[in-house]
Design an enzyme around this catalytic site. Structure first.
Site, mmCIF file in Angstrom:
data_model
loop_
_atom_site.group_PDB
_atom_site.id
_atom_site.type_symbol
_atom_site.label_atom_id
_atom_site.label_comp_id
_atom_site.label_asym_id
_atom_site.label_seq_id
_atom_site.Cartn_x
_atom_site.Cartn_y
_atom_site.Cartn_z
ATOM 1 N N ALA A 209 10.969 1.040 -2.121
ATOM 2 C CA ALA A 209 11.019 -0.235 -2.862
ATOM 3 C C ALA A 209 10.907 0.038 -4.360
ATOM 4 O O ALA A 209 11.556 -0.623 -5.178
ATOM 5 C CB ALA A 209 9.891 -1.152 -2.398
ATOM 6 N N GLY B 16 3.808 4.323 5.066
ATOM 7 C CA GLY B 16 5.008 3.987 5.835
ATOM 8 C C GLY B 16 5.535 2.584 5.617
ATOM 9 O O GLY B 16 6.360 2.101 6.388
ATOM 10 N N LEU B 17 5.076 1.913 4.553
ATOM 11 C CA LEU B 17 5.556 0.547 4.318
ATOM 12 C C LEU B 17 6.647 0.499 3.235
ATOM 13 O O LEU B 17 6.934 -0.557 2.675
ATOM 14 C CB LEU B 17 4.391 -0.384 3.949
ATOM 15 C CG LEU B 17 3.328 -0.532 5.048
ATOM 16 C CD1 LEU B 17 2.208 -1.461 4.605
ATOM 17 C CD2 LEU B 17 3.935 -1.047 6.355
ATOM 18 N N PRO C 175 0.836 -1.202 0.000
ATOM 19 C CA PRO C 175 0.000 0.000 0.000
ATOM 20 C C PRO C 175 0.878 1.262 0.000
ATOM 21 O O PRO C 175 1.922 1.283 0.656
ATOM 22 C CB PRO C 175 -0.802 -0.096 1.305
ATOM 23 C CG PRO C 175 -0.626 -1.479 1.802
ATOM 24 C CD PRO C 175 0.627 -2.038 1.189
ATOM 25 N N ASP D 255 15.299 3.333 4.496
ATOM 26 C CA ASP D 255 14.287 2.508 3.829
ATOM 27 C C ASP D 255 14.867 1.809 2.603
ATOM 28 O O ASP D 255 14.714 0.604 2.419
ATOM 29 C CB ASP D 255 13.101 3.375 3.369
ATOM 30 C CG ASP D 255 12.209 3.814 4.517
ATOM 31 O OD1 ASP D 255 12.665 3.732 5.662
ATOM 32 O OD2 ASP D 255 11.070 4.231 4.249
ATOM 33 N N SER E 276 6.825 1.850 0.194
ATOM 34 C CA SER E 276 6.498 1.625 -1.221
ATOM 35 C C SER E 276 7.363 2.489 -2.139
ATOM 36 O O SER E 276 7.834 2.010 -3.168
ATOM 37 C CB SER E 276 5.009 1.867 -1.493
ATOM 38 O OG SER E 276 4.704 3.206 -1.272
ATOM 39 N N SER E 277 7.626 3.749 -1.749
ATOM 40 C CA SER E 277 8.399 4.575 -2.680
ATOM 41 C C SER E 277 9.866 4.151 -2.700
ATOM 42 O O SER E 277 10.493 4.135 -3.759
ATOM 43 C CB SER E 277 8.233 6.070 -2.405
ATOM 44 O OG SER E 277 8.579 6.344 -1.100
HETATM 45 O O1 PMV Z 1 8.520 7.324 5.343
HETATM 46 P P1 PMV Z 1 8.220 6.513 6.587
HETATM 47 O O2 PMV Z 1 6.834 6.645 7.035
HETATM 48 O O3 PMV Z 1 8.680 5.097 6.485
HETATM 49 O O4 PMV Z 1 9.078 7.140 7.792
HETATM 50 C C1 PMV Z 1 10.335 7.646 7.616
HETATM 51 C C2 PMV Z 1 11.139 7.559 8.879
HETATM 52 C C3 PMV Z 1 11.594 8.860 9.464
HETATM 53 O O5 PMV Z 1 12.504 8.542 10.514
HETATM 54 C C4 PMV Z 1 10.422 9.602 10.063
HETATM 55 C C5 PMV Z 1 12.298 9.766 8.455
HETATM 56 C C6 PMV Z 1 13.637 9.229 7.928
HETATM 57 O O6 PMV Z 1 14.071 9.741 6.889
HETATM 58 O O7 PMV Z 1 14.271 8.367 8.553
#
Ligand code: PMV
Length: 320
Positions: free
Chosen positions: A109, A103-104, A99, A149, A106-107
């Site tokens: 990945a 916060g999972l 989704p 991420d 997606s962008s």
């Molecule tokens: O984009 P999200 O919802 O996975 O959250 C990012 C995590 C933060 O620590 C809030 C920002 C970051 O760049 O690490």
């Protein structure tokens, strides 16, 4: 020739927001993937077909003219076509099980899968090269992105990540799963990060104390993770949630969702930037069904997620 790559989504197990100010975070990738297939074309266009819409632009279109939804993938495409002096255009198709905007990952990945898929038409990029290009692509929409991420979407598994870019993959086999429940409220990471900065500027002492507490919590959690000590990991998730509530990034809906699993999960917290997005609950085979049942009885959408251990994968196929 078609180059197909997929990358997993992710959750932040511990340390979101505090990592922006020099802390550590623990992230893991989950078994929900985004898949990108790319193919060279005879046109001078980059064409994208995705669940979020379609776009067809000249391959030299300045990036500032591109819809932000497609900007990172167009960036990757332009960068690679230029690097390999290609006269071709590109057709890119994106399908996702992750989704968007909650916060999972997606962008991230998507950036990782795009870097791997498109580069695969010309060369055999290492994971490090894929990651570097993916982070550059993410920075076209969120300049201060930490890179955490994209790192976990590239390598998979559970990683310990520091703001200075230090990455440590935790090499143990986790004996737990997560239940991910979606509040259905989309969030803007950059807006929530700005809100936290305001909190920090207004409350420097409280924020500094919370950073210290979060740092100790993460060190203790790393020990518990290695021992698969679910009771301790769960308790640390609850404490991490309390820190996030203090900096103002949780909300009533996330609170109610967490309340629903309070007595059935080992522990639970919101994950990612907050102000919406998802919660994660720690489970194993003994309580998985009960946690899912509790959330569904209140009509919260949720799914069980296992930890993905492979990260980005790419293969080439002959057309069509
Ligand atoms: O984009 P999200 O919802 O996975 O959250 C990012 C995590 C933060 O620590 C809030 C920002 C970051 O760049 O690490």
């Amino acid at each position: 020739m078609r180059s197909i790559a997929s990358a997993p989504g992710k959750v932040i197990l511990f340390g979101e927001h505090f990592i922006v100010y020099g802390g550590k975070a623990i992230l893991c990738s989950i078994n929900k993937r985004i898949t990108i297939e790319s193919q060279l074309s005879n046109s001078d266009k980059i064409e994208i077909d995705s669940g979020l819409g379609t776009i067809s632009v000249s391959k030299n279109e300045p990036l500032q003219n591109i819809d932000p939804v497609f900007k990172p993938v167009i960036y990757v495409a332009q960068k690679i076509l230029q690097k390999f002096n290609s006269d071709s255009g590109l057709k890119i198709s994106i399908t996702s099980e992750i989704p968007a905007g909650v916060g999972l990952g997606s962008s991230s990945a998507c950036c990782v899968a795009a870097a791997s898929s498109i580069s695969g038409l010309f060369s055999n990029y290492s994971k490090e090269e894929v990651l570097q290009l993916a982070i550059e692509a993410e920075r076209t929409i969120f300049e201060n992105v930490s890179g955490a991420d994209s790192t976990v979407c590239t390598y998979g598994g559970i990683i310990e990540y520091s703001r200075d870019g230090k990455i440590k993959k935790l090499d143990f086999v986790p004996k737990f799963q997560l239940v991910v429940a979606d509040s259905k409220i989309m969030h803007s990471t950059s807006q929530v990060v700005s809100k936290v900065k305001k909190f920090k500027d207004d409350n420097p002492q409280v924020f500094s104390m919370l950073c210290d507490k979060e740092a100790s919590l993460i060190e203790e959690t790393l020990g518990a993770l290695k021992k698969n000590d679910l009771n301790t990991i769960g308790a640390k998730m609850n404490q991490n949630q309390a820190h996030l509530e203090k900096i103002g990034v949780s909300n009533d809906l996330l609170g109610s969702m967490l309340g629903t699993v309070n007595n059935v999960a080992y522990g639970a917290k919101m994950t990612g930037a907050g102000d919406g997005g998802c919660i994660i609950a720690l489970v194993n085979d003994t309580n998985l069904d009960r946690v899912i049942g509790a959330l569904r009885s209140k009509n919260y959408e949720c799914f069980a997620a296992q930890i993905d251990t492979t990260g980005v994968e790419q293969k080439v196929k002959d057309s069509p």
